[in-house]
Design a protein around this motif. Structure first.
Motif, PDB file in Angstrom:
ATOM      1  N   PHE A  74       8.421  45.442 -11.104  1.00  0.00           N
ATOM      2  CA  PHE A  74       8.763  44.797  -9.830  1.00  0.00           C
ATOM      3  C   PHE A  74       9.823  45.607  -9.092  1.00  0.00           C
ATOM      4  CE2 PHE A  74      11.334  41.885  -7.322  1.00  0.00           C
ATOM      5  CZ  PHE A  74      10.380  41.183  -6.615  1.00  0.00           C
ATOM      6  N   MET A  75      10.874  46.011  -9.817  1.00  0.00           N
ATOM      7  CA  MET A  75      11.953  46.745  -9.160  1.00  0.00           C
ATOM      8  C   MET A  75      11.480  48.122  -8.714  1.00  0.00           C
ATOM      9  SD  MET A  75      15.438  45.669 -11.060  1.00  0.00           S
ATOM     10  CE  MET A  75      15.109  46.415 -12.619  1.00  0.00           C
ATOM     11  N   ALA A  76      10.633  48.760  -9.543  1.00  0.00           N
ATOM     12  CA  ALA A  76      10.139  50.093  -9.190  1.00  0.00           C
ATOM     13  C   ALA A  76       9.264  50.020  -7.945  1.00  0.00           C
ATOM     14  CB  ALA A  76       9.357  50.695 -10.356  1.00  0.00           C
ATOM     15  N   LEU A  77       8.439  48.979  -7.851  1.00  0.00           N
ATOM     16  CA  LEU A  77       7.560  48.847  -6.684  1.00  0.00           C
ATOM     17  C   LEU A  77       8.389  48.633  -5.425  1.00  0.00           C
ATOM     18  CD1 LEU A  77       4.648  48.621  -5.626  1.00  0.00           C
ATOM     19  CD2 LEU A  77       4.822  46.170  -5.924  1.00  0.00           C
ATOM     20  N   GLN A  78       9.405  47.757  -5.518  1.00  0.00           N
ATOM     21  CA  GLN A  78      10.236  47.501  -4.344  1.00  0.00           C
ATOM     22  C   GLN A  78      11.000  48.744  -3.926  1.00  0.00           C
ATOM     23  OE1 GLN A  78      12.348  43.896  -3.814  1.00  0.00           O
ATOM     24  NE2 GLN A  78      10.329  43.191  -3.248  1.00  0.00           N
ATOM     25  N   ALA A  79      11.455  49.512  -4.908  1.00  0.00           N
ATOM     26  CA  ALA A  79      12.236  50.701  -4.594  1.00  0.00           C
ATOM     27  C   ALA A  79      11.361  51.789  -3.977  1.00  0.00           C
ATOM     28  CB  ALA A  79      12.922  51.227  -5.855  1.00  0.00           C
ATOM     29  N   ALA A  80      10.051  51.780  -4.310  1.00  0.00           N
ATOM     30  CA  ALA A  80       9.182  52.869  -3.862  1.00  0.00           C
ATOM     31  C   ALA A  80       8.706  52.674  -2.432  1.00  0.00           C
ATOM     32  CB  ALA A  80       7.986  52.995  -4.802  1.00  0.00           C
ATOM     33  N   ILE A  81       8.813  51.449  -1.904  1.00  0.00           N
ATOM     34  CA  ILE A  81       8.309  51.187  -0.549  1.00  0.00           C
ATOM     35  C   ILE A  81       9.487  51.173   0.420  1.00  0.00           C
ATOM     36  CG2 ILE A  81       7.005  49.595   0.879  1.00  0.00           C
ATOM     37  CD1 ILE A  81       5.670  48.565  -1.640  1.00  0.00           C
ATOM     38  N   ASP A  82       9.400  51.991   1.467  1.00  0.00           N
ATOM     39  CA  ASP A  82      10.535  52.130   2.375  1.00  0.00           C
ATOM     40  C   ASP A  82      10.664  50.954   3.334  1.00  0.00           C
ATOM     41  OD1 ASP A  82      11.503  54.530   1.409  1.00  0.00           O
ATOM     42  OD2 ASP A  82       9.971  55.660   2.483  1.00  0.00           O
ATOM     43  N   ASP A  83       9.540  50.477   3.840  1.00  0.00           N
ATOM     44  CA  ASP A  83       9.588  49.378   4.794  1.00  0.00           C
ATOM     45  C   ASP A  83       9.920  48.078   4.063  1.00  0.00           C
ATOM     46  OD1 ASP A  83       9.212  47.598   6.824  1.00  0.00           O
ATOM     47  OD2 ASP A  83       7.032  47.561   6.633  1.00  0.00           O
ATOM     48  N   PRO A  84      11.083  47.462   4.363  1.00  0.00           N
ATOM     49  CA  PRO A  84      11.498  46.293   3.560  1.00  0.00           C
ATOM     50  C   PRO A  84      10.523  45.117   3.631  1.00  0.00           C
ATOM     51  CG  PRO A  84      13.010  46.678   5.398  1.00  0.00           C
ATOM     52  CD  PRO A  84      12.096  47.840   5.353  1.00  0.00           C
ATOM     53  N   ALA A 107      -3.658  49.144  -7.841  1.00  0.00           N
ATOM     54  CA  ALA A 107      -4.030  50.245  -6.942  1.00  0.00           C
ATOM     55  C   ALA A 107      -3.764  49.861  -5.492  1.00  0.00           C
ATOM     56  CB  ALA A 107      -5.498  50.602  -7.145  1.00  0.00           C
ATOM     57  N   ALA A 108      -4.055  48.593  -5.146  1.00  0.00           N
ATOM     58  CA  ALA A 108      -3.824  48.155  -3.767  1.00  0.00           C
ATOM     59  C   ALA A 108      -2.330  48.067  -3.472  1.00  0.00           C
ATOM     60  CB  ALA A 108      -4.492  46.801  -3.534  1.00  0.00           C
ATOM     61  N   LEU A 109      -1.547  47.617  -4.457  1.00  0.00           N
ATOM     62  CA  LEU A 109      -0.100  47.477  -4.230  1.00  0.00           C
ATOM     63  C   LEU A 109       0.574  48.830  -4.053  1.00  0.00           C
ATOM     64  CD1 LEU A 109       0.908  44.674  -6.756  1.00  0.00           C
ATOM     65  CD2 LEU A 109       1.042  44.550  -4.295  1.00  0.00           C
ATOM     66  N   THR A 110       0.087  49.853  -4.763  1.00  0.00           N
ATOM     67  CA  THR A 110       0.747  51.160  -4.716  1.00  0.00           C
ATOM     68  C   THR A 110       0.090  52.091  -3.704  1.00  0.00           C
ATOM     69  OG1 THR A 110      -0.647  51.874  -6.543  1.00  0.00           O
ATOM     70  CG2 THR A 110       1.529  51.067  -7.101  1.00  0.00           C
ATOM     71  N   LEU A 111      -0.760  51.542  -2.837  1.00  0.00           N
ATOM     72  CA  LEU A 111      -1.493  52.384  -1.881  1.00  0.00           C
ATOM     73  C   LEU A 111      -0.516  53.035  -0.906  1.00  0.00           C
ATOM     74  CD1 LEU A 111      -4.374  53.105  -1.201  1.00  0.00           C
ATOM     75  CD2 LEU A 111      -4.447  51.189   0.356  1.00  0.00           C
ATOM     76  N   GLY A 112      -0.545  54.370  -0.864  1.00  0.00           N
ATOM     77  CA  GLY A 112       0.305  55.100   0.075  1.00  0.00           C
ATOM     78  C   GLY A 112       1.783  55.005  -0.225  1.00  0.00           C
ATOM     79  N   VAL A 113       2.127  54.691  -1.464  1.00  0.00           N
ATOM     80  CA  VAL A 113       3.533  54.536  -1.838  1.00  0.00           C
ATOM     81  C   VAL A 113       3.991  55.807  -2.541  1.00  0.00           C
ATOM     82  CG1 VAL A 113       4.987  53.309  -3.493  1.00  0.00           C
ATOM     83  CG2 VAL A 113       3.517  52.036  -1.958  1.00  0.00           C
ATOM     84  N   ARG A 114       5.286  56.131  -2.384  1.00  0.00           N
ATOM     85  CA  ARG A 114       5.840  57.310  -3.071  1.00  0.00           C
ATOM     86  C   ARG A 114       5.624  57.218  -4.579  1.00  0.00           C
ATOM     87  NH1 ARG A 114      11.079  56.588  -2.654  1.00  0.00           N
ATOM     88  NH2 ARG A 114      10.983  55.367  -0.744  1.00  0.00           N
ATOM     89  N   GLY A 115       5.188  58.280  -5.206  1.00  0.00           N
ATOM     90  CA  GLY A 115       5.004  58.293  -6.662  1.00  0.00           C
ATOM     91  C   GLY A 115       4.048  57.220  -7.141  1.00  0.00           C
ATOM     92  N   GLY A 116       2.978  57.002  -6.355  1.00  0.00           N
ATOM     93  CA  GLY A 116       2.064  55.892  -6.626  1.00  0.00           C
ATOM     94  C   GLY A 116       1.426  55.915  -8.007  1.00  0.00           C
ATOM     95  N   GLY A 117       1.056  57.122  -8.487  1.00  0.00           N
ATOM     96  CA  GLY A 117       0.322  57.210  -9.745  1.00  0.00           C
ATOM     97  C   GLY A 117       1.117  56.706 -10.944  1.00  0.00           C
ATOM     98  N   VAL A 118       2.359  57.163 -11.046  1.00  0.00           N
ATOM     99  CA  VAL A 118       3.196  56.757 -12.175  1.00  0.00           C
ATOM    100  C   VAL A 118       3.550  55.274 -12.052  1.00  0.00           C
ATOM    101  CG1 VAL A 118       5.275  57.298 -13.464  1.00  0.00           C
ATOM    102  CG2 VAL A 118       4.130  59.077 -12.171  1.00  0.00           C
ATOM    103  N   LEU A 119       3.838  54.871 -10.816  1.00  0.00           N
ATOM    104  CA  LEU A 119       4.198  53.485 -10.552  1.00  0.00           C
ATOM    105  C   LEU A 119       3.048  52.554 -10.948  1.00  0.00           C
ATOM    106  CD1 LEU A 119       6.327  51.703  -9.326  1.00  0.00           C
ATOM    107  CD2 LEU A 119       5.289  52.049  -7.098  1.00  0.00           C
ATOM    108  N   LEU A 120       1.820  53.005 -10.634  1.00  0.00           N
ATOM    109  CA  LEU A 120       0.634  52.220 -10.967  1.00  0.00           C
ATOM    110  C   LEU A 120       0.573  51.931 -12.465  1.00  0.00           C
ATOM    111  CD1 LEU A 120      -2.076  51.060 -10.024  1.00  0.00           C
ATOM    112  CD2 LEU A 120      -3.057  53.307 -10.317  1.00  0.00           C
ATOM    113  N   ALA A 121       0.869  52.963 -13.272  1.00  0.00           N
ATOM    114  CA  ALA A 121       0.852  52.775 -14.728  1.00  0.00           C
ATOM    115  C   ALA A 121       1.885  51.737 -15.146  1.00  0.00           C
ATOM    116  CB  ALA A 121       1.120  54.109 -15.423  1.00  0.00           C
ATOM    117  N   LEU A 122       3.067  51.815 -14.523  1.00  0.00           N
ATOM    118  CA  LEU A 122       4.146  50.886 -14.868  1.00  0.00           C
ATOM    119  C   LEU A 122       3.769  49.446 -14.521  1.00  0.00           C
ATOM    120  CD1 LEU A 122       7.044  50.912 -15.932  1.00  0.00           C
ATOM    121  CD2 LEU A 122       7.838  51.152 -13.608  1.00  0.00           C
ATOM    122  N   LEU A 123       3.058  49.272 -13.407  1.00  0.00           N
ATOM    123  CA  LEU A 123       2.699  47.920 -12.973  1.00  0.00           C
ATOM    124  C   LEU A 123       1.564  47.351 -13.799  1.00  0.00           C
ATOM    125  CD1 LEU A 123       2.684  48.106  -9.071  1.00  0.00           C
ATOM    126  CD2 LEU A 123       4.559  47.698 -10.606  1.00  0.00           C
TER     127      LEU A 123
END
Lengths: 246, 221
Positions: free
Chosen positions: A145-155, B149-165
């Motif tokens: 959850f924290m990693a996903l929030q941190a990775a997206i720039d638009d709040p 995959a939908a949540l990490t679409l176009g997100v920085r470091g999407g591939g690694v993040l996808l594994a974590l999620l």
């Protein structure tokens, strides 16, 4: 309609919530300190030494409240996430974001103190018990959850994506818990059974309850402090923030 | 329903034009499962015991490898926005994309698993259970993975993040999927494992396209 009815929706806006949170924080800190001091006093000086486990058992006064809070905070986080998705309120997303680090801290604390407790009692830092394993997975869910929030720039997008993830997680938590539980009973690898808790002395129970309340108050105080910081960061372009900081 | 089938056909056609991407995940599965005996040692009794777990973990990782491609290309060239604007419900189109992903990434794993199981000295009935469990489990992996995959679409470091999620959410599938084969080898009843796997599949088939659609709409805003 009388005028004295509080307009609750006022607090759904960051501007309305910021001063309210500021007024509540000292009270929760004070409650955390009172409960914490009395809880620690009972757990270290009043509660008797355990017949089987010696003094080492006293770590449960930290361990059990931390485990409870780690689970409860995820539920609260999912509640705010659902509210944010349904009503599109901005503070809800900020609350979910503010709660996550505290929840992860509680999960980590629970795992860490559990290891300290397990070494003298079981002779192992870690066993693949159902509760330990599901606590570890809960910790992973917080990190995700924290990693996903941190990775997206638009709040705003970060809030919504995080909210969907939190809701998916909260649906999965019971499934994960029961699958881990059944996996554990199938394998019967460890002989340790945590389910047969020995009957607890009354003072021990009081110590634990006071510590749980202290952790609860601490979590609220920290989450509110963090949400104030998040509000200031996200609303920094507004006029009221400039006035609030003067 | 036509829209769903059209999406499936389109995605499979696109993937078959670029076969290497699909084959990479499949060969990854083969290589990872072959690495374990090299790391652990060639003792047949030990390998037979850990085979279900290894094959399942490798299937999990191979599915994960194909997930970033699920929506990425369509997002970049704008197809996804057109899908969101189309008269057919987006959820249906998303379900079609997930189905296509399973046919391309999940089904080959199911078909390969018995062959790889032979490397681990599993007997015929255990291989059958393994295939059946993977047949029920891999669509579940595609469905849950689509949300990530939908949540990490176009997100920085999407591939690694996808594994974590996604990996923590895969744990129940892993437990019951590998558990079915292990229980069969131990001579226990496997009905419970497969029923639970099927129940989770039904639940995911209902909710996952919906959650994926919500996540896609967030990403498209």
């Amino acid at each position: 309609m009388r005028q004295s009815i509080i307009h609750w929706f006022k607090f759904a806006s960051p501007q309305g919530f910021y001063p309210l949170a500021g007024r509540m924080i000292p009270w929760f800190w004070a409650a955390a300190a009172i409960f914490g001091i009395s809880g620690l006093w009972i757990s270290f000086f009043v509660a008797p030494t355990d017949a089987q486990q010696g003094e080492g058992y006293r770590i449960i006064f930290i361990h059990v409240p931390a485990s409870w809070m780690s689970m409860f905070i995820y539920l609260v986080m999912a509640f705010w996430a659902a509210l944010g998705l349904a009503l599109n309120t901005r503070v809800s997303g900020m609350m979910a974001q503010a709660l996550a680090p505290t929840g992860a801290l509680m999960a980590a604390l629970s795992l860490w103190t559990g290891a300290f407790w397990g070494k003298p009692m079981w002779g192992a830092w870690w066993v693949w018990d159902a509760r330990l394993t599901s606590e570890l997975i809960l910790f992973f869910l917080y990190l995700g959850f924290m990693a996903l929030q941190a990775a997206i720039d638009d709040p705003r997008r970060a809030d919504k994506a995080g909210a969907i993830l939190a809701l998916v997680g909260v649906v999965n938590i019971p499934i994960i818990y029961f699958s881990v539980k059944w996996w554990n009973t199938l394998h019967q690898g460890s002989t340790i059974n945590l389910n047969k808790a020995p009957s607890m002395a009354q003072t021990m129970l009081w110590g634990m309850l006071l510590m749980a309340l202290a952790f609860w108050m601490y979590s609220i105080a920290v989450a509110l402090t963090r949400v104030r910081a998040i509000i200031l960061e996200r609303e920094r372009h507004t006029e009221w923030v400039k006035h609030a900081l003067e | 329903m036509n829209a769903l089938l059209a999406t499936v056909r389109r995605d499979i056609l696109l993937a078959l034009r670029r076969k290497s991407e699909v084959l990479t995940a499949v060969f990854f599965f083969v290589i990872v499962t072959s690495l374990f005996p090299l790391g652990i040692g060639p003792e047949p009794a030990l390998l037979k015991k850990i085979a279900p777990g290894i094959l399942w973990v490798a299937a999990l990782l191979a599915t994960l490898l194909g997930l970033p491609r699920l929506f990425a290309a369509d997002h970049v060239d704008g197809t996804l926005e057109q899908m969101a604007l189309s008269p057919s419900p987006l959820g249906l189109l998303v379900a079609g994309k997930i189905l296509a992903h399973w046919l391309l990434c999940g089904l080959p794993l199911v078909l390969l698993a018995p062959v790889l199981g032979l490397q681990f000295d599993l007997d015929a009935s255990a291989l059958g259970i393994l295939t059946l469990a993977l047949l029920l489990g891999t669509p579940l992996l595609s469905l849950i993975g689509a949300i990530g995959a939908a949540l990490t679409l176009g997100v920085r470091g999407g591939g690694v993040l996808l594994a974590l999620l996604v990996l923590p959410l895969y744990i129940p599938a892993l437990i019951f999927g590998a558990g079915a084969v292990e229980a069969h080898i131990a001579g226990l009843d496997i009905g419970g494992h497969l029923s639970l796997l099927a129940a989770m599949l039904v639940l995911a088939a209902f909710f996952a396209p919906w959650a994926t659609t919500a996540a896609l709409r967030v990403a498209l805003e």
